[in-house]
Design a protein around this motif. Sequence first.
Motif, PDB file in Angstrom:
ATOM      1  N   THR A 272       0.842  -1.188   0.000  1.00 33.54           N
ATOM      2  CA  THR A 272       0.000   0.000   0.000  1.00 33.54           C
ATOM      3  C   THR A 272       0.880   1.240   0.000  1.00 33.54           C
ATOM      4  O   THR A 272       2.052   1.178   0.387  1.00 33.54           O
ATOM      5  CB  THR A 272      -0.888   0.025   1.254  1.00 33.54           C
ATOM      6  N   PRO A 273       0.336   2.377  -0.409  1.00 29.65           N
ATOM      7  CA  PRO A 273       1.118   3.612  -0.331  1.00 29.65           C
ATOM      8  C   PRO A 273       1.602   3.897   1.094  1.00 29.65           C
ATOM      9  O   PRO A 273       2.704   4.382   1.292  1.00 29.65           O
ATOM     10  CB  PRO A 273       0.153   4.687  -0.814  1.00 29.65           C
ATOM     11  N   GLN A 274       0.792   3.560   2.083  1.00 29.77           N
ATOM     12  CA  GLN A 274       1.196   3.790   3.468  1.00 29.77           C
ATOM     13  C   GLN A 274       2.420   2.964   3.840  1.00 29.77           C
ATOM     14  O   GLN A 274       3.296   3.431   4.571  1.00 29.77           O
ATOM     15  CB  GLN A 274       0.043   3.479   4.439  1.00 29.77           C
ATOM     16  N   SER A 275       2.498   1.734   3.340  1.00 25.05           N
ATOM     17  CA  SER A 275       3.665   0.902   3.680  1.00 25.05           C
ATOM     18  C   SER A 275       4.935   1.480   3.063  1.00 25.05           C
ATOM     19  O   SER A 275       5.997   1.447   3.691  1.00 25.05           O
ATOM     20  CB  SER A 275       3.451  -0.549   3.257  1.00 25.05           C
ATOM     21  N   TYR A 276       4.853   2.029   1.859  1.00 24.09           N
ATOM     22  CA  TYR A 276       6.016   2.685   1.272  1.00 24.09           C
ATOM     23  C   TYR A 276       6.430   3.905   2.099  1.00 24.09           C
ATOM     24  O   TYR A 276       7.604   4.130   2.354  1.00 24.09           O
ATOM     25  CB  TYR A 276       5.733   3.131  -0.160  1.00 24.09           C
ATOM     26  N   ASP A 277       5.448   4.684   2.505  1.00 24.76           N
ATOM     27  CA  ASP A 277       5.734   5.898   3.269  1.00 24.76           C
ATOM     28  C   ASP A 277       6.346   5.579   4.630  1.00 24.76           C
ATOM     29  O   ASP A 277       7.255   6.268   5.085  1.00 24.76           O
ATOM     30  CB  ASP A 277       4.477   6.736   3.433  1.00 24.76           C
ATOM     31  N   VAL A 278       5.861   4.531   5.281  1.00 25.83           N
ATOM     32  CA  VAL A 278       6.436   4.123   6.568  1.00 25.83           C
ATOM     33  C   VAL A 278       7.854   3.598   6.356  1.00 25.83           C
ATOM     34  O   VAL A 278       8.760   3.901   7.143  1.00 25.83           O
ATOM     35  CB  VAL A 278       5.536   3.082   7.268  1.00 25.83           C
ATOM     36  N   GLY A 279       8.065   2.849   5.302  1.00 25.78           N
ATOM     37  CA  GLY A 279       9.416   2.360   4.995  1.00 25.78           C
ATOM     38  C   GLY A 279      10.382   3.492   4.714  1.00 25.78           C
ATOM     39  O   GLY A 279      11.523   3.490   5.204  1.00 25.78           O
ATOM     40  N   LEU A 280       9.951   4.485   3.945  1.00 23.26           N
ATOM     41  CA  LEU A 280      10.800   5.650   3.673  1.00 23.26           C
ATOM     42  C   LEU A 280      11.080   6.443   4.942  1.00 23.26           C
ATOM     43  O   LEU A 280      12.191   6.930   5.153  1.00 23.26           O
ATOM     44  CB  LEU A 280      10.160   6.540   2.610  1.00 23.26           C
ATOM     45  N   LEU A 281      10.072   6.572   5.810  1.00 23.57           N
ATOM     46  CA  LEU A 281      10.260   7.261   7.082  1.00 23.57           C
ATOM     47  C   LEU A 281      11.310   6.544   7.928  1.00 23.57           C
ATOM     48  O   LEU A 281      12.221   7.186   8.480  1.00 23.57           O
ATOM     49  CB  LEU A 281       8.933   7.361   7.842  1.00 23.57           C
ATOM     50  N   LEU A 282      11.221   5.238   8.018  1.00 26.44           N
ATOM     51  CA  LEU A 282      12.195   4.467   8.794  1.00 26.44           C
ATOM     52  C   LEU A 282      13.606   4.639   8.222  1.00 26.44           C
ATOM     53  O   LEU A 282      14.561   4.869   8.967  1.00 26.44           O
ATOM     54  CB  LEU A 282      11.799   2.990   8.818  1.00 26.44           C
ATOM     55  N   LEU A 283      13.736   4.548   6.910  1.00 23.44           N
ATOM     56  CA  LEU A 283      15.041   4.734   6.272  1.00 23.44           C
ATOM     57  C   LEU A 283      15.566   6.147   6.516  1.00 23.44           C
ATOM     58  O   LEU A 283      16.738   6.335   6.845  1.00 23.44           O
ATOM     59  CB  LEU A 283      14.937   4.449   4.770  1.00 23.44           C
ATOM     60  N   ARG A 284      14.697   7.146   6.368  1.00 23.09           N
ATOM     61  CA  ARG A 284      15.116   8.537   6.599  1.00 23.09           C
ATOM     62  C   ARG A 284      15.591   8.742   8.024  1.00 23.09           C
ATOM     63  O   ARG A 284      16.613   9.392   8.267  1.00 23.09           O
ATOM     64  CB  ARG A 284      13.960   9.506   6.308  1.00 23.09           C
ATOM     65  N   LEU A 285      14.864   8.210   8.986  1.00 24.44           N
ATOM     66  CA  LEU A 285      15.257   8.377  10.387  1.00 24.44           C
ATOM     67  C   LEU A 285      16.589   7.686  10.678  1.00 24.44           C
ATOM     68  O   LEU A 285      17.455   8.263  11.345  1.00 24.44           O
ATOM     69  CB  LEU A 285      14.161   7.848  11.316  1.00 24.44           C
ATOM     70  N   ALA A 286      16.758   6.467  10.188  1.00 24.38           N
ATOM     71  CA  ALA A 286      17.998   5.733  10.451  1.00 24.38           C
ATOM     72  C   ALA A 286      19.201   6.436   9.826  1.00 24.38           C
ATOM     73  O   ALA A 286      20.212   6.685  10.492  1.00 24.38           O
ATOM     74  CB  ALA A 286      17.880   4.297   9.925  1.00 24.38           C
ATOM     75  N   VAL A 287      19.106   6.770   8.553  1.00 29.34           N
ATOM     76  CA  VAL A 287      20.223   7.415   7.852  1.00 29.34           C
ATOM     77  C   VAL A 287      20.429   8.834   8.364  1.00 29.34           C
ATOM     78  O   VAL A 287      21.554   9.246   8.679  1.00 29.34           O
ATOM     79  CB  VAL A 287      19.996   7.411   6.326  1.00 29.34           C
ATOM     80  N   GLY A 288      19.351   9.586   8.467  1.00 31.97           N
ATOM     81  CA  GLY A 288      19.453  10.991   8.856  1.00 31.97           C
ATOM     82  C   GLY A 288      19.997  11.175  10.261  1.00 31.97           C
ATOM     83  O   GLY A 288      20.907  11.984  10.485  1.00 31.97           O
ATOM     84  N   LEU A 289      19.461  10.434  11.212  1.00 34.48           N
ATOM     85  CA  LEU A 289      19.927  10.604  12.592  1.00 34.48           C
ATOM     86  C   LEU A 289      21.335  10.056  12.787  1.00 34.48           C
ATOM     87  O   LEU A 289      22.115  10.602  13.577  1.00 34.48           O
ATOM     88  CB  LEU A 289      18.935   9.966  13.563  1.00 34.48           C
ATOM     89  N   THR A 290      21.691   9.008  12.057  1.00 35.73           N
ATOM     90  CA  THR A 290      23.073   8.499  12.108  1.00 35.73           C
ATOM     91  C   THR A 290      24.039   9.565  11.610  1.00 35.73           C
ATOM     92  O   THR A 290      25.067   9.838  12.242  1.00 35.73           O
ATOM     93  CB  THR A 290      23.210   7.212  11.267  1.00 35.73           C
ATOM     94  N   MET A 291      23.719  10.176  10.479  1.00 37.91           N
ATOM     95  CA  MET A 291      24.612  11.190   9.917  1.00 37.91           C
ATOM     96  C   MET A 291      24.640  12.450  10.780  1.00 37.91           C
ATOM     97  O   MET A 291      25.701  13.065  10.954  1.00 37.91           O
ATOM     98  CB  MET A 291      24.209  11.524   8.486  1.00 37.91           C
ATOM     99  N   ALA A 292      23.484  12.847  11.337  1.00 35.43           N
ATOM    100  CA  ALA A 292      23.455  14.025  12.206  1.00 35.43           C
ATOM    101  C   ALA A 292      24.304  13.787  13.452  1.00 35.43           C
ATOM    102  O   ALA A 292      25.069  14.666  13.877  1.00 35.43           O
ATOM    103  CB  ALA A 292      22.018  14.366  12.590  1.00 35.43           C
TER     104      ALA A 292
END
Length: 186
Positions: free
Chosen positions: A25-45
């Motif tokens: 579903t579109p929601q599953s893609y959005d949740v997956g992208l959110l998880l990836l963004r948080l993991a990569v973004g907070l690691t780099m920050a």
Amino acid sequence: MTSPFPARHTAGSASSGTTTGHVATPQSYDVGLLLLRLAVGLTMAAHGTQKLFGWFGGPGISGTGQGFTMSGYPAGDTMAVIAGLSETLGGLGIAAGLLTPLAAAALIGVLVNALAVRWSGSFFFPKGVEYELVLVSAAAALALTGPGRYALDRFLPVLRYHRLAHGVVGVVLGVVVGGAVLLLRD
């Protein structure tokens, strides 16, 4: 030809008599992208704050600057500030989904340099580049796919609807600026 794997029914497929594979579903893609963004973004920050403030056991500007100087970059402390700000602000931008193509460009530029400095002909730890390669690939993927619906970009008219061109510009900008900085090395 029949498959040895059972078919999964999608919504509405039972009434039509057809079966297809799993459809996300579109929601599953959005949740997956959110998880990836948080993991990569907070690691780099967090990595950026190690450079800027010495947080999380990091070397701070002085120690990072010495590392840049030993790696052949001029003005090590200045490079430490640029890298630290790029990682911190780029990481926070990725995590929040704010100006995602630009945030990804900041991370890609830093990681292009990290890959060049760390490359020793080995892929795996301790002298390899697999960690940096995963991070730069994730940043590029987020630039190209967009941040998903759970992102602050949705409130910006220009980025509300992701366009592949924005992502391509972000990736190219990161590679070009990162490459230009590499030219400064001895």
